[in-house]
Write a protein that holds these residues in place. Structure first.
Motif, PDB file in Angstrom:
ATOM      1  N   LEU A 143       0.798  -1.312  -0.013  1.00  0.00           N
ATOM      2  CA  LEU A 143       0.127   0.083   0.139  1.00  0.00           C
ATOM      3  C   LEU A 143       0.896   1.332   0.029  1.00  0.00           C
ATOM      4  O   LEU A 143       0.516   2.266  -0.906  1.00  0.00           O
ATOM      5  CB  LEU A 143      -0.973   0.167   1.292  1.00  0.00           C
ATOM      6  CG  LEU A 143      -1.807   1.259   1.379  1.00  0.00           C
ATOM      7  CD1 LEU A 143      -2.439   1.720   0.337  1.00  0.00           C
ATOM      8  CD2 LEU A 143      -2.509   1.058   2.801  1.00  0.00           C
ATOM      9  N   THR A 144       1.935   1.336   0.799  1.00  0.00           N
ATOM     10  CA  THR A 144       2.829   2.410   0.862  1.00  0.00           C
ATOM     11  C   THR A 144       3.491   2.614  -0.315  1.00  0.00           C
ATOM     12  O   THR A 144       3.603   3.781  -0.877  1.00  0.00           O
ATOM     13  CB  THR A 144       3.912   2.172   2.224  1.00  0.00           C
ATOM     14  OG1 THR A 144       2.941   1.952   3.363  1.00  0.00           O
ATOM     15  CG2 THR A 144       4.705   3.600   2.391  1.00  0.00           C
ATOM     16  N   SER A 151       2.393   1.737  -3.442  1.00  0.00           N
ATOM     17  CA  SER A 151       1.580   1.995  -4.248  1.00  0.00           C
ATOM     18  C   SER A 151       1.305   3.641  -4.324  1.00  0.00           C
ATOM     19  O   SER A 151       1.047   4.358  -5.160  1.00  0.00           O
ATOM     20  CB  SER A 151       0.116   1.474  -4.460  1.00  0.00           C
ATOM     21  OG  SER A 151       0.564   0.119  -4.759  1.00  0.00           O
ATOM     22  N   LEU A 152       1.131   4.143  -2.875  1.00  0.00           N
ATOM     23  CA  LEU A 152       0.730   5.626  -2.602  1.00  0.00           C
ATOM     24  C   LEU A 152       1.922   6.301  -3.097  1.00  0.00           C
ATOM     25  O   LEU A 152       1.858   7.438  -3.692  1.00  0.00           O
ATOM     26  CB  LEU A 152       0.482   5.813  -1.358  1.00  0.00           C
ATOM     27  CG  LEU A 152      -0.784   5.073  -0.711  1.00  0.00           C
ATOM     28  CD1 LEU A 152      -0.789   4.846   0.909  1.00  0.00           C
ATOM     29  CD2 LEU A 152      -2.000   6.025  -1.384  1.00  0.00           C
ATOM     30  N   ALA A 190       1.893   6.657  -6.950  1.00  0.00           N
ATOM     31  CA  ALA A 190       0.911   7.589  -7.592  1.00  0.00           C
ATOM     32  C   ALA A 190       1.140   8.761  -7.017  1.00  0.00           C
ATOM     33  O   ALA A 190       0.913   9.524  -7.967  1.00  0.00           O
ATOM     34  CB  ALA A 190      -0.396   7.130  -6.727  1.00  0.00           C
ATOM     35  N   ARG A 191       1.755   9.111  -6.004  1.00  0.00           N
ATOM     36  CA  ARG A 191       2.195  10.516  -5.259  1.00  0.00           C
ATOM     37  C   ARG A 191       3.214  11.088  -5.991  1.00  0.00           C
ATOM     38  O   ARG A 191       3.044  12.374  -6.581  1.00  0.00           O
ATOM     39  CB  ARG A 191       2.527  10.551  -4.182  1.00  0.00           C
ATOM     40  CG  ARG A 191       3.052  11.720  -3.582  1.00  0.00           C
ATOM     41  CD  ARG A 191       2.082  12.621  -3.189  1.00  0.00           C
ATOM     42  NE  ARG A 191       2.818  13.776  -2.471  1.00  0.00           N
ATOM     43  CZ  ARG A 191       1.923  14.897  -2.155  1.00  0.00           C
ATOM     44  NH1 ARG A 191       0.641  15.124  -2.579  1.00  0.00           N
ATOM     45  NH2 ARG A 191       2.579  16.013  -1.435  1.00  0.00           N
ATOM     46  N   TYR A 197      -6.263  -5.152  -0.626  1.00  0.00           N
ATOM     47  CA  TYR A 197      -5.232  -4.208  -1.587  1.00  0.00           C
ATOM     48  C   TYR A 197      -5.771  -4.728  -2.953  1.00  0.00           C
ATOM     49  O   TYR A 197      -5.633  -6.088  -3.224  1.00  0.00           O
ATOM     50  CB  TYR A 197      -3.928  -4.461  -1.266  1.00  0.00           C
ATOM     51  CG  TYR A 197      -2.739  -4.103  -2.331  1.00  0.00           C
ATOM     52  CD1 TYR A 197      -2.074  -2.945  -1.909  1.00  0.00           C
ATOM     53  CD2 TYR A 197      -2.334  -4.610  -3.324  1.00  0.00           C
ATOM     54  CE1 TYR A 197      -1.165  -2.310  -2.772  1.00  0.00           C
ATOM     55  CE2 TYR A 197      -1.370  -4.150  -4.042  1.00  0.00           C
ATOM     56  CZ  TYR A 197      -0.781  -2.941  -4.010  1.00  0.00           C
ATOM     57  OH  TYR A 197       0.238  -2.502  -4.753  1.00  0.00           O
ATOM     58  N   LEU A 209       1.682  10.442   3.038  1.00  0.00           N
ATOM     59  CA  LEU A 209       0.640   9.616   2.717  1.00  0.00           C
ATOM     60  C   LEU A 209      -0.603   9.409   3.470  1.00  0.00           C
ATOM     61  O   LEU A 209      -1.311   8.248   3.442  1.00  0.00           O
ATOM     62  CB  LEU A 209       1.534   7.959   2.965  1.00  0.00           C
ATOM     63  CG  LEU A 209       2.538   7.980   1.994  1.00  0.00           C
ATOM     64  CD1 LEU A 209       3.202   6.478   2.226  1.00  0.00           C
ATOM     65  CD2 LEU A 209       2.305   7.995   0.386  1.00  0.00           C
ATOM     66  N   LEU A 250      -4.052   9.427   4.727  1.00  0.00           N
ATOM     67  CA  LEU A 250      -5.284   8.812   3.886  1.00  0.00           C
ATOM     68  C   LEU A 250      -6.435   9.477   3.936  1.00  0.00           C
ATOM     69  O   LEU A 250      -7.367   9.625   3.294  1.00  0.00           O
ATOM     70  CB  LEU A 250      -5.273   7.514   4.131  1.00  0.00           C
ATOM     71  CG  LEU A 250      -4.247   6.294   3.685  1.00  0.00           C
ATOM     72  CD1 LEU A 250      -4.933   5.075   4.113  1.00  0.00           C
ATOM     73  CD2 LEU A 250      -3.937   6.344   2.226  1.00  0.00           C
ATOM     74  N   ALA A 270      -5.847   4.783  -4.831  1.00  0.00           N
ATOM     75  CA  ALA A 270      -4.494   5.199  -4.530  1.00  0.00           C
ATOM     76  C   ALA A 270      -4.353   6.432  -5.536  1.00  0.00           C
ATOM     77  O   ALA A 270      -3.441   6.999  -5.602  1.00  0.00           O
ATOM     78  CB  ALA A 270      -3.552   4.308  -4.588  1.00  0.00           C
ATOM     79  N   HIS A 271      -4.991   6.419  -6.816  1.00  0.00           N
ATOM     80  CA  HIS A 271      -4.679   7.177  -7.839  1.00  0.00           C
ATOM     81  C   HIS A 271      -5.445   8.424  -8.166  1.00  0.00           C
ATOM     82  O   HIS A 271      -4.925   9.650  -8.403  1.00  0.00           O
ATOM     83  CB  HIS A 271      -4.782   6.579  -8.899  1.00  0.00           C
ATOM     84  CG  HIS A 271      -3.820   5.285  -9.300  1.00  0.00           C
ATOM     85  ND1 HIS A 271      -2.779   5.052  -9.570  1.00  0.00           N
ATOM     86  CD2 HIS A 271      -4.236   3.993  -8.861  1.00  0.00           C
ATOM     87  CE1 HIS A 271      -2.273   3.920  -9.609  1.00  0.00           C
ATOM     88  NE2 HIS A 271      -3.232   3.211  -9.031  1.00  0.00           N
ATOM     89  N   ARG A 311      -7.845   9.901  -5.430  1.00  0.00           N
ATOM     90  CA  ARG A 311      -8.253  10.476  -4.202  1.00  0.00           C
ATOM     91  C   ARG A 311      -9.605  10.589  -4.092  1.00  0.00           C
ATOM     92  O   ARG A 311     -10.285  11.766  -3.617  1.00  0.00           O
ATOM     93  CB  ARG A 311      -7.478  11.848  -3.945  1.00  0.00           C
ATOM     94  CG  ARG A 311      -6.178  11.783  -3.690  1.00  0.00           C
ATOM     95  CD  ARG A 311      -5.615  12.903  -3.185  1.00  0.00           C
ATOM     96  NE  ARG A 311      -3.957  12.718  -2.893  1.00  0.00           N
ATOM     97  CZ  ARG A 311      -3.336  13.587  -2.045  1.00  0.00           C
ATOM     98  NH1 ARG A 311      -3.854  14.542  -1.417  1.00  0.00           N
ATOM     99  NH2 ARG A 311      -1.974  13.156  -1.947  1.00  0.00           N
TER     100      ARG A 311
END
Lengths: 66, 338
Positions: B90-91, B93-94, B97-98, B167, B321, B323, B331-332, B334
């Motif tokens: 998850l981290t 992927s974030l 995306a970020r 996920y 990150l 949430l 994740a992409h 928001r």
């Protein structure tokens, strides 16, 4: 007198704890090293190097990985 | 220069790293994380270390030990922030995306109903993964709603607490292969193509490796991904890429304790040597003391070595990150999943 004659190298063979096959290691192992039995494919962990001892290595755990 | 190899099992990779430490004449020691006792008030046992290389197989143990070493002023490779960034999908992927790094579309949900909504949002087929773990364990491709409901129920009923984080990722119809690139610092030093008729191409699951040409696109993408998880400090990483038809390369996963035994022969690159050389070259002790001793003799105890300036602190990572209060999170975009 040959000084090495009185200190033979440690045995590099050990019995598989799963299938009792003889496992011969190519080099001196380290404590914690993982070796595989060619007969039963079990993964074994070296728990002692002198004398050489192995135990069945732990199964994969949830947070194990790369 | 004195380096410790932190381990819980000694696999082929750890043996190769030890061999390289010895051949480079670097004073080193093995630390079995299972035997560690830290007195958090007394760092004196560890202050002679210039760096710890984390090779633990268990992420929880690794992270705990590395946090202590870092608090004691001992540099860890990889640092705790990189373990946190890579050890949790998850981290990762974030962060992808970020930083607008191409990655498979991913949704997160925190209960069963939301998980099904997340799968429907992604579309079929979708892939459910645990957020931690490697080697292709417990991946599930769901091709329709019936399968999704079954997998979600099984994860909820039989899984650990960790499985309450769902996920969900798009299934990328890649060719029968994926790419793995080894990154040292920010440099893609080599890579392999993992072939498999199965959609899970990990070599741990039987995938066969061959050499990958490092193209400018791969080099650039991997450098960006490395910066996303490690800031400007660099790290030792294995970055998995997928070839998405019509979209180019996507960063799938980033591994912080990479396995490389099957990648040395096809690439012809001595990966463990490059790893050790980078650790030494980027160590503050190297700059202060000059080249590593060639005798292997123990170096003089150092004073408490300041940790190199971290490009991203844990606090900033957490802030980055944050949430918010989303039951199911894309994740992409928001935006909350309907």
């Amino acid at each position: 007198m040959n000084p090495t004659a009185s200190t033979p190298p440690p045995a590099l063979s050990v019995e598989c704890t799963e299938c009792a096959a003889s496992i011969t290691l190519e080099r001196q192992p380290l404590c914690g090293e993982i070796v595989r039995c060619r007969e039963c494919r079990a993964e074994l962990e070296v728990t002692s190097v002198s004398p050489l001892r192995v135990e069945l290595a732990p199964e994969v755990e949830e947070d194990w990985g790369e | 220069m004195r380096i410790a190899l932190l381990h819980s099992r000694i696999r082929v990779e750890e043996r190769l790293l030890l061999d390289e430490l010895a051949s480079l004449g670097i004073d080193h020691e093995l630390i079995d994380v299972r035997e560690l006792v830290f007195d958090i008030h007394d760092a004196s046992r560890w202050t002679s270390l210039d760096a710890v290389i984390d090779r633990c197989i268990g992420q929880t143990q690794a992270l705990a030990a590395v946090r202590v070493f870092e608090r004691f002023g001992v540099r860890s490779v990889n640092p705790a922030s990189v373990i946190e960034a890579c050890g949790d999908k998850l981290t990762t992927s974030l962060l992808m995306a970020r930083h607008e790094i191409p990655t498979p579309r991913t949704c997160i949900a925190l209960d069963e109903a939301s998980a099904l909504a997340a799968v429907e949002r992604i579309g079929y087929p979708a892939v459910l993964k645990p957020t931690t773990g490697s080697w292709g364990r417990l991946l599930a491709r769901v091709n329709d709603r019936d399968a999704a409901e079954a997998v979600i129920e099984h994860k909820s009923t039989l899984g650990s607490v960790q499985h309450s984080v769902f996920y969900v990722q798009e299934y990328v119809p890649k060719p029968d292969r994926d790419l793995r690139v080894f990154v040292v610092g920010e440099e893609a030093i080599c890579g392999i193509v993992r072939h498999s008729a199965h959609w899970i191409t990990n070599t741990a699951r039987g995938g066969v490796a061959s050499v990958l040409e490092i193209t400018p696109e791969i080099r650039d993408l991997c450098a960006r991904a490395a910066r996303a998880v490690a800031g400007s400090g660099g790290a030792l990483l294995a970055i998995d890429l997928l070839e998405a038809p019509g979209r180019g390369l996507l960063v799938s996963e980033i591994n912080h304790t990479m396995e490389f035994r099957n990648s040395i022969a096809p690439t012809g690159v001595n990966i463990p040597r490059r790893m050790i050389e980078w650790v030494v070259a980027t160590s503050p002790a190297s700059a202060a003391r000059g080249p590593a001793p060639s005798t292997g003799a123990p170096s003089a105890p150092s004073t408490l070595t300041p940790v190199p300036a971290s490009p991203r602190s844990r606090a900033s990572l957490i802030e980055e990150l944050k949430l918010g209060h989303w039951a199911a999170f894309d994740a992409h975009s928001r935006t909350e999943v309907a």
